[in-house]
Design an enzyme around this catalytic site. Structure first.
Site, mmCIF file in Angstrom:
data_model
loop_
_atom_site.group_PDB
_atom_site.id
_atom_site.type_symbol
_atom_site.label_atom_id
_atom_site.label_comp_id
_atom_site.label_asym_id
_atom_site.label_seq_id
_atom_site.Cartn_x
_atom_site.Cartn_y
_atom_site.Cartn_z
ATOM 1 N N SER A 13 57.513 121.900 144.851
ATOM 2 C CA SER A 13 58.292 123.029 144.313
ATOM 3 C C SER A 13 58.404 123.017 142.795
ATOM 4 O O SER A 13 59.495 123.177 142.241
ATOM 5 C CB SER A 13 59.689 123.057 144.941
ATOM 6 O OG SER A 13 60.314 124.313 144.750
ATOM 7 N N PRO A 14 57.280 122.861 142.077
ATOM 8 C CA PRO A 14 57.337 122.860 140.602
ATOM 9 C C PRO A 14 57.782 124.198 140.025
ATOM 10 O O PRO A 14 58.279 124.248 138.900
ATOM 11 C CB PRO A 14 55.897 122.535 140.203
ATOM 12 C CG PRO A 14 55.073 123.051 141.345
ATOM 13 C CD PRO A 14 55.892 122.742 142.565
ATOM 14 N N LYS A 73 58.802 136.238 138.412
ATOM 15 C CA LYS A 73 58.582 137.432 139.242
ATOM 16 C C LYS A 73 59.848 137.926 139.928
ATOM 17 O O LYS A 73 59.886 139.053 140.438
ATOM 18 C CB LYS A 73 57.497 137.170 140.282
ATOM 19 C CG LYS A 73 57.816 136.116 141.321
ATOM 20 C CD LYS A 73 56.611 135.905 142.234
ATOM 21 C CE LYS A 73 56.831 134.772 143.224
ATOM 22 N NZ LYS A 73 55.621 134.521 144.037
ATOM 23 N N TRP A 80 52.094 124.131 152.459
ATOM 24 C CA TRP A 80 53.411 124.617 152.863
ATOM 25 C C TRP A 80 53.531 126.128 152.609
ATOM 26 O O TRP A 80 53.097 126.625 151.578
ATOM 27 C CB TRP A 80 54.511 123.866 152.098
ATOM 28 C CG TRP A 80 55.902 124.279 152.475
ATOM 29 C CD1 TRP A 80 56.392 124.489 153.722
ATOM 30 C CD2 TRP A 80 56.989 124.529 151.584
ATOM 31 N NE1 TRP A 80 57.730 124.852 153.670
ATOM 32 C CE2 TRP A 80 58.120 124.876 152.367
ATOM 33 C CE3 TRP A 80 57.125 124.478 150.187
ATOM 34 C CZ2 TRP A 80 59.368 125.185 151.815
ATOM 35 C CZ3 TRP A 80 58.363 124.777 149.633
ATOM 36 C CH2 TRP A 80 59.463 125.131 150.441
ATOM 37 N N GLN A 104 57.909 111.769 147.701
ATOM 38 C CA GLN A 104 57.610 113.181 147.450
ATOM 39 C C GLN A 104 58.931 113.950 147.320
ATOM 40 O O GLN A 104 59.458 114.472 148.304
ATOM 41 C CB GLN A 104 56.763 113.760 148.579
ATOM 42 C CG GLN A 104 56.272 115.180 148.289
ATOM 43 C CD GLN A 104 55.220 115.644 149.286
ATOM 44 O OE1 GLN A 104 55.419 116.616 150.003
ATOM 45 N NE2 GLN A 104 54.080 114.961 149.307
ATOM 46 N N THR A 142 48.195 131.716 147.355
ATOM 47 C CA THR A 142 47.603 132.581 148.381
ATOM 48 C C THR A 142 46.387 133.324 147.834
ATOM 49 O O THR A 142 45.675 133.974 148.591
ATOM 50 C CB THR A 142 48.633 133.611 148.884
ATOM 51 O OG1 THR A 142 49.129 134.368 147.765
ATOM 52 C CG2 THR A 142 49.804 132.931 149.577
ATOM 53 N N GLU A 166 44.993 130.168 137.471
ATOM 54 C CA GLU A 166 46.102 130.170 136.507
ATOM 55 C C GLU A 166 46.830 128.832 136.525
ATOM 56 O O GLU A 166 47.121 128.252 135.474
ATOM 57 C CB GLU A 166 47.094 131.286 136.825
ATOM 58 C CG GLU A 166 48.282 131.299 135.850
ATOM 59 C CD GLU A 166 49.356 132.312 136.224
ATOM 60 O OE1 GLU A 166 50.413 132.293 135.574
ATOM 61 O OE2 GLU A 166 49.140 133.109 137.156
ATOM 62 N N TYR A 175 54.488 122.175 159.203
ATOM 63 C CA TYR A 175 54.060 123.400 158.530
ATOM 64 C C TYR A 175 53.407 124.351 159.531
ATOM 65 O O TYR A 175 52.387 124.021 160.143
ATOM 66 C CB TYR A 175 53.080 123.099 157.389
ATOM 67 C CG TYR A 175 53.678 122.317 156.232
ATOM 68 C CD1 TYR A 175 55.057 122.148 156.101
ATOM 69 C CD2 TYR A 175 52.867 121.743 155.268
ATOM 70 C CE1 TYR A 175 55.596 121.435 155.046
ATOM 71 C CE2 TYR A 175 53.398 121.032 154.196
ATOM 72 C CZ TYR A 175 54.758 120.871 154.104
ATOM 73 O OH TYR A 175 55.296 120.151 153.045
ATOM 74 N N SER A 183 59.567 111.124 151.673
ATOM 75 C CA SER A 183 59.850 112.419 151.050
ATOM 76 C C SER A 183 61.348 112.694 151.125
ATOM 77 O O SER A 183 61.930 112.675 152.215
ATOM 78 C CB SER A 183 59.077 113.541 151.744
ATOM 79 O OG SER A 183 59.346 114.796 151.119
#
Length: 325
Positions: free
Chosen positions: A208-209, A218, A21, A178, A289, A296, A54, A152
Site C-alpha cells: 500500500s505505498p 485521484k 491483491w 510485510q 490494472t 509510470e 486474494y 505480515s
C-alpha cells in the site's frame, strides 16, 4: 531497476515489485494479467507477490497460469504467497501446523509451482503458539516448498518471540516482514521496528505505498472516479473509512502537488520514491490494472535520487499531522 537484498539473506529482489491483491481475479483476467506481468518483467521486476486469500485463490490461479504461458525461467523469478485465510472451516485459517502445511500445498497447486521463494504468515495468530508456527514454517522449508519465510503485519514483540524460538530450537527465523508503509502509515516501520533492523537484519516487502490510491491524487475532494478501487462493491466500506473518516489525508495530498511538480513527476511516483528512500525497505509492492500504470510506477526509480533531505522535511511537515498508523 535496482536490486536489494531481502534483509540478511543473499536473495536479491527488485526495489519495485508487483502484487496481485485486488486486481487478479477481481479486475484482471488471464490475458490482461500476462500483459501486466510482462510489462513488469520488461522493467526489471523479479519479485511477484500473492496470497491464498486474494480473490479466494483465483489470484494465485491466474498468476500461475500466466507464468506457465509466459514461459519464464523459474530461477529469474522471486515469487511469494501468504497463508492465513484459506477458507471457512475451523482449520482452514490461522497459523496452525495443519493449515500452514495444507494451505501451502493448495497455494502451490494453484500457482502450478514446486516451490515459492518466500512464504508469509499473513497475520499473527493469537490462537496458535508461535513455536508451533515457527516449527511448521521450518518444516515447509525442509520439504523444499519454500526457500524463506516471513511475516505480515506482525508486531516487533511477535517477531522477537519468533526469533527467540528459532534460536532456542536451532531453526530458521523470519527473513522479512510485510507491513503497510506509506506517508500516512509510518509508525511501525520507522519507530517500532527500529531496534530490530540491526539485531536481526529484518527485510521489508512493503504494501500500500499509495495508501489505497489516495496518494495518487485521484480522490481529491473525496470524489470516487469510475473504475477506481473504491468504486468496487467490495471496497465501499474502505472508501468510507479512507475518504470520509480520514479526509485530512485526502486534503494533504493536494499540498504535495507542488513538490511533485518541482521534481517533474506524478504524485504516485513521488509516493513510491518516498518509500524507496528508506534503506530498510527491500521492495515496494505495486499493483496495476493497466500497462501504462506499470510504466509510470517504474519511472519512480528515477525520482528517488532527486528527493533531498530538505524535500523530505517538507513532505513530513505536510503528512505527519495526518499519520494514523
Amino acid at each position: 531497476m535496482e536490486y536489494r537484498r531481502l534483509g540478511n539473506t543473499g536473495l536479491k529482489v527488485s526495489a519495485l515489485s508487483f502484487g496481485a491483491w485486488v486486481t487478479f481475479g477481481t479486475q484482471v483476467p488471464l490475458q490482461q494479467a500476462k500483459e501486466l506481468l510482462q510489462a513488469s518483467r520488461d522493467a526489471g521486476v523479479n519479485f511477484f507477490d500473492n496470497a491464498e486469500v486474494y480473490a479466494k485463490g483465483k489470484a494465485e490461479e491466474i498468476m500461475g497460469q500466466a507464468f506457465k504461458e509466459l514461459g519464464w525461467k523459474r530461477s529469474d523469478l522471486v515469487i511469494s504467497t501468504k497463508v492465513f485465510w484459506g477458507g471457512e472451516g475451523p482449520n482452514d485459517s490461522g497459523l496452525s501446523r495443519k493449515h500452514i502445511i495444507e494451505g501451502t500445498k493448495a497455494s502451490l497447486t494453484r500457482l502450478q509451482l514446486d516451490y515459492v521463494d518466500v512464504l508469509f504468515c499473513h497475520r499473527p495468530d493469537p490462537n496458535t503458539p508461535i513455536e508451533e508456527t515457527v516449527r511448521a514454517m521450518n518444516w515447509v522449508i525442509d520439504q523444499g516448498w519454500a526457500l524463506y519465510w516471513g511475516t505480515s503485519e506482525w508486531s516487533a514483540e511477535q517477531l522477537q518471540e519468533a526469533w527467540r524460538v528459532s534460536e532456542r530450537l536451532g531453526l530458521i527465523g523470519p527473513a522479512c516482514e510485510q507491513p503497510e508503509y506509506n506517508m500516512f502509515a509510518r509508525k511501525k516501520v520507522e519507530q517500532e521496528f527500529k531496534p530490530i533492523y540491526e539485531s536481526h537484519g529484518l527485510g521489508l516487502t512493503t504494501w500500500s505505498p499509495l495508501a489505497s490510491g489516495i496518494l495518487t491524487g485521484k480522490y481529491s475532494g473525496g470524489s470516487v472516479p469510475e473504475g477506481s478501487r473504491f468504486a468496487l462493491t467490495d471496497y465501499k466500506s474502505m472508501a468510507e473509512k479512507k475518504l470520509v473518516q480520514k479526509r485530512a489525508q485526502v486534503d494533504a495530498v493536494d499540498q504535495l502537488k507542488p513538490i511533485a511538480e518541482q521534481l517533474g513527476c506524478s504524485l504516485a511516483q513521488l509516493a513510491l520514491a518516498w518509500c524507496l528512500k528508506n534503506p530498510h525497505v527491500s521492495t515496494v509492492i505495486t499493483g496495476s490494472t493497466r500497462v501504462e500504470q506499470i510504466k509510470e510506477n517504474m519511472a519512480a526509480m528515477q525520482v528517488v535520487p532527486k528527493i533531498t533531505d530538505e524535500l523530505l522535511k517538507k513532505i513530513h511537515d505536510i503528512t505527519e499531522p495526518t499519520i494514523t498508523a
